[in-house]
Write a protein that holds these residues in place. Structure first.
Motif, short mmCIF file in Angstrom:
data_model
loop_
_atom_site.label_atom_id
_atom_site.label_comp_id
_atom_site.label_asym_id
_atom_site.label_seq_id
_atom_site.Cartn_x
_atom_site.Cartn_y
_atom_site.Cartn_z
N TYR A 442 23.24 59.96 25.46
CA TYR A 442 22.26 60.23 24.42
C TYR A 442 20.95 60.77 25.02
CZ TYR A 442 25.26 57.48 21.34
OH TYR A 442 26.32 57.01 20.61
N ALA A 443 21.03 61.31 26.25
CA ALA A 443 19.82 61.73 26.94
C ALA A 443 19.08 62.83 26.19
CB ALA A 443 20.16 62.21 28.36
N ALA A 444 19.81 63.80 25.62
CA ALA A 444 19.15 64.90 24.91
C ALA A 444 18.35 64.37 23.73
CB ALA A 444 20.18 65.92 24.45
N SER A 445 18.92 63.47 22.96
CA SER A 445 18.21 62.89 21.82
C SER A 445 17.06 62.01 22.29
CB SER A 445 19.17 62.09 20.95
OG SER A 445 20.14 62.93 20.37
N GLY A 446 17.28 61.27 23.38
CA GLY A 446 16.21 60.43 23.91
C GLY A 446 15.02 61.25 24.35
N LEU A 447 15.27 62.36 25.04
CA LEU A 447 14.17 63.21 25.48
C LEU A 447 13.50 63.88 24.28
CD1 LEU A 447 15.62 64.93 28.67
CD2 LEU A 447 13.76 63.27 28.55
N ALA A 448 14.29 64.28 23.29
CA ALA A 448 13.69 64.89 22.10
C ALA A 448 12.73 63.93 21.43
CB ALA A 448 14.79 65.30 21.12
N ALA A 449 13.11 62.66 21.35
CA ALA A 449 12.22 61.66 20.76
C ALA A 449 11.01 61.41 21.65
CB ALA A 449 12.98 60.36 20.53
#
Length: 512
Positions: A442-449
Motif C-alpha cells: 500500500y506504499a503508493a496510497s500511503g505516500l499519496a496520503a
C-alpha cells in the motif's frame, strides 16, 4: 471478480471491501483477515529479502536483473524530476510575466507559481490508487502526455485565468510520478528492503532537486528570451522522457503482470465493469482513509508540510532577495540556487549510503539478538539519520535569514541555504523510506496520503511570504520558520524511533 489466485493481493482487498459493506462492524478492517492467517502459518514460505536469492520470474520484478531494475528506477526518477522543475521555473520571471499579463497584486503573482503545488495535492489521491488498479506504466505514460499538453498551453496563455487553470491541470498530470514512484520502488515491485535505500534516495531527490534546477534555468531563460520559453522547454523535456519511457519502461506491479500473463481467465459474465468500479472506489478513498486513521501518516504529513512549506517560501522569495538586497540580475541571482542543489545532491548521497549501512547493521543486530538470520528489518531502522537532519533544518534557516538581514557577503546566506538543504533532503528521504517500509504493497496510497498536507502547505504558505517579510523582514521572518522547524521537526524522529513500532502494531494496513 474471480478469485484471489487470478488477480493477486490487490483483489483480496477488493473482496474484503465487499465484505465491509455487508458487515458494518468491520468497516475499518480493510486488510483481509485471511491474509493474516495465511502469513502466520508455520509452513508458509517467507519471501527472500534479496533478488539474488531468487530465480528470475517475469511476473515478479523483485527477481529481475539489477541492470533492468536500475533502468526503470532512473526513468521513473526522470519522470519525477521534470514537473518539479516546471513548478518553480517561473519564479525568476514573475515580474516579467506579471507585466505581460497585467498582474498587479503580489498574491495573484505568487498564485500563478504555487497553484502547481495545489495540483500536487490533488493528483496523487487519484494516481496512486489507480496505479494499484490498472498498473504503474500506463498511469505514468498517460499522465506525462497530460502534463506535456497543459504545460505547452501555459506557454500559449494570454490571460491570468488561463495561466492559473493551465498550471493547475499541468500540475495534476505532473503529480503522477510522485504518487506512482513510491509504489515501484518498494518490496513487492522492484527492490528488497536492504537494497532499497539508494533507489529511494535517487527517486526522492528528484522532487527536491527539481525546484532548484527550475529557477536556475528559468533565470537565464528570462534574460535571454521570453518567459514563455520556460514552458516550451519543459514540454520538450517531457516529450523526450515520454519517448524513452514508452520504449524502456516496463510494468512492475505483480497483480497486473499476472493478469497480462493469464488474459483468458476473466471474471464472471457481467461482472467486469462492476468489479473495476468497486476497486476504483475503494482505491480512491484509501489515501483519505490513511490520512484519517493512520497516526504515522499524520505525523509524517505534518513534518513534510513544515519542511516543504519552508522550502517553497525560500524558493519563491529567492529572486527578490538577490535582486533587491544584493542587486544581482535574474541570471546571476539564479546561480544562488546552486547552494540548495549542491546540498541536496551531497545530502542525498550521504544519507542513502548511511541509511543502508545503518539499516543492515540494525537488522544484523536484531537477528543476533533473536538467533534468527532470516529476520527482516524494521521501518524504524530508517530513522537514525533524521536525528541529524532535523537539527540542520532550523540551523540553516536561522543562518540564511539573519545573513540576509545583516547584508553580509553573498556566500553567507548561501551557506545557510546549503545547511538547510542538507537537513531537508535527509529528513524527506528518511520519511519516504519509512512510509514505504511501513505499508509495503500500500506504499503508493500511503505516500499519496503523506504528501497531501505537504503539497497544500507548499501551495498556501508562500502566498503570504511577501507580506510576512514586509512586516518582519528577513531576520525575524525566517526565525519564525526556524522556530517551527525546532518545535515540529526535532521531536519527530524521537517519536518514530520510540513509538513507531507500537503505532504500526495497531495499523490495519501496515504488515505485522
Amino acid at each position: 471478480m474471480a478469485s484471489t489466485q487470478q488477480y493477486g493481493d490487490a483483489n483480496q482487498e477488493h473482496q474484503h471491501g465487499s465484505n465491509i459493506q455487508q458487515n458494518p462492524s468491520t468497516s475499518l478492517g480493510w486488510r483481509h483477515e485471511k491474509d493474516r492467517e495465511t502469513d502466520s502459518r508455520p509452513n508458509a514460505p517467507n519471501p527472500p529479502q534479496s533478488s539474488t536469492e531468487q530465480e528470475f520470474d517475469p511476473i515478479e520484478p523483485l527477481t529481475w536483473p539489477r541492470r533492468q531494475k536500475w533502468v526503470i528506477t532512473v526513468i521513473i526518477s526522470c519522470f519525477t524530476l521534470i514537473p518539479p522543475v516546471s513548478s518553480t521555473m517561473l519564479a525568476p520571471a514573475l515580474t516579467q510575466m506579471s507585466a505581460d499579463l497585467g498582474i498587479k497584486e503580489p498574491v495573484v503573482s505568487q498564485l500563478t507559481l504555487t497553484i502547481f503545488m495545489l495540483a500536487y495535492a490533488i493528483g496523487p489521491l487519484l494516481f496512486g490508487p489507480l496505479s494499484e488498479t490498472i498498473g504503474r506504466s500506463p498511469v505514468l505514460l498517460v499522465a506525462n502526455v497530460f502534463f506535456l499538453l497543459w504545460t505547452l498551453a501555459c506557454g500559449l496563455s494570454r490571460t491570468v485565468p488561463e495561466m492559473i487553470a493551465f498550471r493547475l491541470l499541468a500540475g495534476i498530470g505532473g503529480s503522477a510520478p510522485l504518487a506512482v514512484g513510491g509504489g515501484v520502488i518498494r518490496k513487492s515491485d522492484l527492490w528488497a528492503a536492504e537494497e532499497r535505500g539508494q533507489a529511494v534516495g535517487i527517486y526522492s531527490l528528484a522532487p527536491l532537486l527539481g525546484p532548484v534546477i527550475g529557477p536556475l534555468t528559468g533565470g537565464w531563460i528570462t534574460e535571454r528570451t521570453t518567459w514563455r520559453w520556460m514552458f516550451y522547454s519543459t514540454s520538450i523535456a517531457a516529450g523526450v522522457a515520454g519517448v524513452i519511457g514508452l520504449v524502456f519502461l516496463r510494468e512492475t506491479y505483480t497483480p497486473v503482470l499476472r493478469r497480462q500473463k493469464q488474459p483468458r481467465e476473466t471474471v464472471p459474465s457481467g461482472g467486469t465493469s462492476e468489479s473495476l468500479t468497486k476497486r476504483l472506489r475503494l482505491a480512491f478513498t484509501r489515501p483519505l482513509q490513511f490520512f484519517i486513521t493512520e497516526p504515522i501518516i499524520l505525523v509524517v504529513a505534518i513534518y513534510m508540510a513544515c519542511v516543504f512549506g519552508i522550502l517553497y517560501i525560500i524558493l519563491s522569495t529567492f529572486p527578490k532577495v538577490w535582486a533587491e538586497v544584493y542587486g544581482e540580475s535574474p541570471g546571476i541571482g539564479g546561480l544562488n540556487y546552486l547552494s540548495l542543489g549542491i546540498g541536496y545532491v551531497l545530502g542525498s548521497q550521504a544519507n542513502t549510503h548511511a541509511s543502508d549501512a545503518i539499516y543492515r547493521r540494525l537488522q544484523k543486530r536484531k537477528s543476533l539478538n533473536n538467533n534468527d538470520d532470516n529476520l527482516e528489518g524494521e521501518p524504524e531502522f530508517r530513522v537514525p539519520t533524521m536525528f541529524v537532519g532535523s537539527v540542520l533544518i532550523p540551523v540553516g534557516i536561522f543562518w540564511y535569514g539573519w545573513s540576509v538581514q545583516a547584508r553580509t557577503h553573498w556566500i553567507m546566506p548561501n551557506i545557510g541555504s546549503f545547511i538547510f538543504s542538507l537537513g531537508s533532503v535527509t529528513c524527506m528521504q528518511s520519511m519516504q523510506a519509512y512510509v514505504i517500509d511501513s505499508y509495503a504493497r500500500y506504499a503508493a496510497s500511503g505516500l499519496a496520503a503523506a504528501v497531501l498536507l505537504r503539497n497544500i502547505a507548499a501551495f498556501g504558505i508562500p502566498l503570504f511570504a511577501p507580506y510576512m517579510y514586509d512586516a518582519l523582514h528577513y531576520g525575524w521572518g525566517n526565525s519564525v520558520l526556524g522556530f517551527a522547524g525546532v518545535v515540529i521537526g526535532i521531536p519527530s524522529p524521537f517519536l518514530f524511533w520510540k513509538f513507531g513500532k507500537k503505532i504500526r502494531g495497531r495499523s490495519r494496513f501496515a504488515p505485522q
